[in-house]
Design a protein around this motif. Structure first.
Motif, PDB file in Angstrom:
ATOM      1  N   GLU A  64       0.848  -1.195   0.000  1.00  0.00           N
ATOM      2  CA  GLU A  64       0.000   0.000   0.000  1.00  0.00           C
ATOM      3  C   GLU A  64       0.878   1.237   0.000  1.00  0.00           C
ATOM      4  O   GLU A  64       1.838   1.328   0.760  1.00  0.00           O
ATOM      5  CB  GLU A  64      -0.925   0.046   1.214  1.00  0.00           C
ATOM      6  CG  GLU A  64      -1.822   1.277   1.209  1.00  0.00           C
ATOM      7  CD  GLU A  64      -2.817   1.325   2.358  1.00  0.00           C
ATOM      8  OE1 GLU A  64      -3.527   2.349   2.446  1.00  0.00           O
ATOM      9  OE2 GLU A  64      -2.881   0.375   3.157  1.00  0.00           O
ATOM     10  N   ALA A  65       0.548   2.151  -0.879  1.00  0.00           N
ATOM     11  CA  ALA A  65       1.147   3.481  -0.881  1.00  0.00           C
ATOM     12  C   ALA A  65      -0.019   4.460  -0.890  1.00  0.00           C
ATOM     13  O   ALA A  65      -1.058   4.193  -1.495  1.00  0.00           O
ATOM     14  CB  ALA A  65       2.027   3.690  -2.110  1.00  0.00           C
ATOM     15  N   PHE A  66       0.133   5.544  -0.185  1.00  0.00           N
ATOM     16  CA  PHE A  66      -0.941   6.533  -0.158  1.00  0.00           C
ATOM     17  C   PHE A  66      -0.328   7.914  -0.038  1.00  0.00           C
ATOM     18  O   PHE A  66       0.813   8.080   0.371  1.00  0.00           O
ATOM     19  CB  PHE A  66      -1.935   6.264   0.983  1.00  0.00           C
ATOM     20  CG  PHE A  66      -1.334   6.222   2.352  1.00  0.00           C
ATOM     21  CD1 PHE A  66      -1.326   7.342   3.167  1.00  0.00           C
ATOM     22  CD2 PHE A  66      -0.780   5.046   2.842  1.00  0.00           C
ATOM     23  CE1 PHE A  66      -0.778   7.296   4.437  1.00  0.00           C
ATOM     24  CE2 PHE A  66      -0.233   4.985   4.115  1.00  0.00           C
ATOM     25  CZ  PHE A  66      -0.226   6.114   4.914  1.00  0.00           C
ATOM     26  N   THR A  82      -3.042   3.469  -3.265  1.00  0.00           N
ATOM     27  CA  THR A  82      -2.737   2.414  -4.222  1.00  0.00           C
ATOM     28  C   THR A  82      -2.476   1.170  -3.387  1.00  0.00           C
ATOM     29  O   THR A  82      -1.529   1.135  -2.597  1.00  0.00           O
ATOM     30  CB  THR A  82      -1.502   2.762  -5.070  1.00  0.00           C
ATOM     31  OG1 THR A  82      -1.739   4.008  -5.738  1.00  0.00           O
ATOM     32  CG2 THR A  82      -1.216   1.678  -6.088  1.00  0.00           C
ATOM     33  N   ILE A  83      -3.325   0.165  -3.558  1.00  0.00           N
ATOM     34  CA  ILE A  83      -3.295  -1.005  -2.688  1.00  0.00           C
ATOM     35  C   ILE A  83      -3.287  -2.282  -3.517  1.00  0.00           C
ATOM     36  O   ILE A  83      -4.032  -2.395  -4.496  1.00  0.00           O
ATOM     37  CB  ILE A  83      -4.545  -1.034  -1.773  1.00  0.00           C
ATOM     38  CG1 ILE A  83      -4.649   0.250  -0.954  1.00  0.00           C
ATOM     39  CG2 ILE A  83      -4.544  -2.258  -0.866  1.00  0.00           C
ATOM     40  CD1 ILE A  83      -5.973   0.397  -0.224  1.00  0.00           C
ATOM     41  N   VAL A  90      -5.474  -1.866  -6.709  1.00  0.00           N
ATOM     42  CA  VAL A  90      -6.619  -0.971  -6.732  1.00  0.00           C
ATOM     43  C   VAL A  90      -6.133   0.430  -6.408  1.00  0.00           C
ATOM     44  O   VAL A  90      -5.327   0.619  -5.492  1.00  0.00           O
ATOM     45  CB  VAL A  90      -7.670  -1.406  -5.678  1.00  0.00           C
ATOM     46  CG1 VAL A  90      -8.843  -0.446  -5.643  1.00  0.00           C
ATOM     47  CG2 VAL A  90      -8.132  -2.820  -5.923  1.00  0.00           C
ATOM     48  N   VAL A  91      -6.617   1.422  -7.147  1.00  0.00           N
ATOM     49  CA  VAL A  91      -6.317   2.820  -6.849  1.00  0.00           C
ATOM     50  C   VAL A  91      -7.622   3.479  -6.435  1.00  0.00           C
ATOM     51  O   VAL A  91      -8.625   3.403  -7.152  1.00  0.00           O
ATOM     52  CB  VAL A  91      -5.713   3.557  -8.065  1.00  0.00           C
ATOM     53  CG1 VAL A  91      -5.506   5.039  -7.750  1.00  0.00           C
ATOM     54  CG2 VAL A  91      -4.402   2.915  -8.485  1.00  0.00           C
ATOM     55  N   ARG A  92      -7.595   4.086  -5.258  1.00  0.00           N
ATOM     56  CA  ARG A  92      -8.764   4.829  -4.756  1.00  0.00           C
ATOM     57  C   ARG A  92      -8.315   6.262  -4.515  1.00  0.00           C
ATOM     58  O   ARG A  92      -7.364   6.494  -3.787  1.00  0.00           O
ATOM     59  CB  ARG A  92      -9.285   4.222  -3.450  1.00  0.00           C
ATOM     60  CG  ARG A  92      -9.812   2.825  -3.604  1.00  0.00           C
ATOM     61  CD  ARG A  92     -10.438   2.341  -2.334  1.00  0.00           C
ATOM     62  NE  ARG A  92      -9.393   1.844  -1.444  1.00  0.00           N
ATOM     63  CZ  ARG A  92      -9.624   1.120  -0.364  1.00  0.00           C
ATOM     64  NH1 ARG A  92     -10.850   0.840   0.001  1.00  0.00           N
ATOM     65  NH2 ARG A  92      -8.644   0.689   0.380  1.00  0.00           N
ATOM     66  N   ASN A  93      -9.015   7.215  -5.138  1.00  0.00           N
ATOM     67  CA  ASN A  93      -8.609   8.607  -4.953  1.00  0.00           C
ATOM     68  C   ASN A  93      -9.785   9.503  -4.579  1.00  0.00           C
ATOM     69  O   ASN A  93      -9.778  10.683  -4.851  1.00  0.00           O
ATOM     70  CB  ASN A  93      -7.898   9.145  -6.195  1.00  0.00           C
ATOM     71  CG  ASN A  93      -8.771   9.107  -7.417  1.00  0.00           C
ATOM     72  OD1 ASN A  93      -9.928   8.698  -7.349  1.00  0.00           O
ATOM     73  ND2 ASN A  93      -8.226   9.522  -8.542  1.00  0.00           N
TER      74      ASN A  93
END
Length: 194
Positions: A64-66, A82-83, A90-93
């Motif tokens: 995981e990077a955030f 980004t997980i 999966v990218v959640r923004n």
């Protein structure tokens, strides 16, 4: 005299078996200078929890990077994550973090409307130790500005975990081996990790 000698000879043994002293988890105080220090890229390193929903996520997340960026209000941060969960990146923004300066907490509401409340624990400026406080189970996570941390920083985190009663087997680690490509334009990160 014999009692004094017995006491003196037994003292080192008693001290050696004394449990390691635990340093309390001291949260940072949010103010106009500490909140901007949260902005930018972070990499999830490790975490432990006994709360079943968090435990399930810890088991599934291998990378995981955030990044935090300023939100539309001064008490709000945007988060892009980004997980890699299991085998899928999966990218959640679209997530937001509410910052409550009065009690120095961060509140993240997920897609299902479930809020997670955490305090940032005082540590090195390049570490982000989060203590989730709205659950009855101990829960602690470590993130850093880089995908790897020093042995000393990892030991500091593990000491906190031991004080919360976690064993090494209960700690879940992320790995750059399982890195996902990061969105373009992220500062302080190589988009081609992994």
């Amino acid at each position: 005299m014999l009692a004094t000698l017995t006491l003196l000879l037994g003292l080192p043994l008693a001290l050696a078996t004394e449990p390691q002293s635990c340093v309390p988890l001291v949260p940072i105080t949010f103010n106009s200078s500490t909140i901007p220090q949260l902005l930018g890229q972070w990499f999830y390193i490790a975490g432990a929890s006994r709360y079943p929903p968090h435990l399930a996520e810890l088991r599934a997340v291998t990378f995981e990077a955030f990044s935090f960026s300023p939100g539309s209000h001064e008490d709000e941060l945007n988060i892009t994550e980004t997980i890699r969960m299991n085998e899928t990146c999966v990218v959640r923004n679209f997530s937001k973090i509410q910052v409550f300066q009065e009690n120095s907490t961060l509140v993240h509401v997920d897609d299902n409307g479930v809020a997670s409340t955490a305090r940032v624990i005082q540590s090195d400026k390049d570490l982000l130790i989060l203590n989730h406080i709205n659950i009855d189970s101990p829960n602690l996570s470590l993130s850093a500005r880089t995908p790897n941390v020093s042995k000393e920083h990892l030991e500091e985190f593990k000491a906190h975990l031991r004080c919360l009663g976690f064993t090494e087997q209960e700690v879940f680690h992320a790995s750059t081996e399982h890195a996902c490509p990061l969105p373009r334009g992220e500062n302080n990160a190589d988009p081609q990790l992994g």
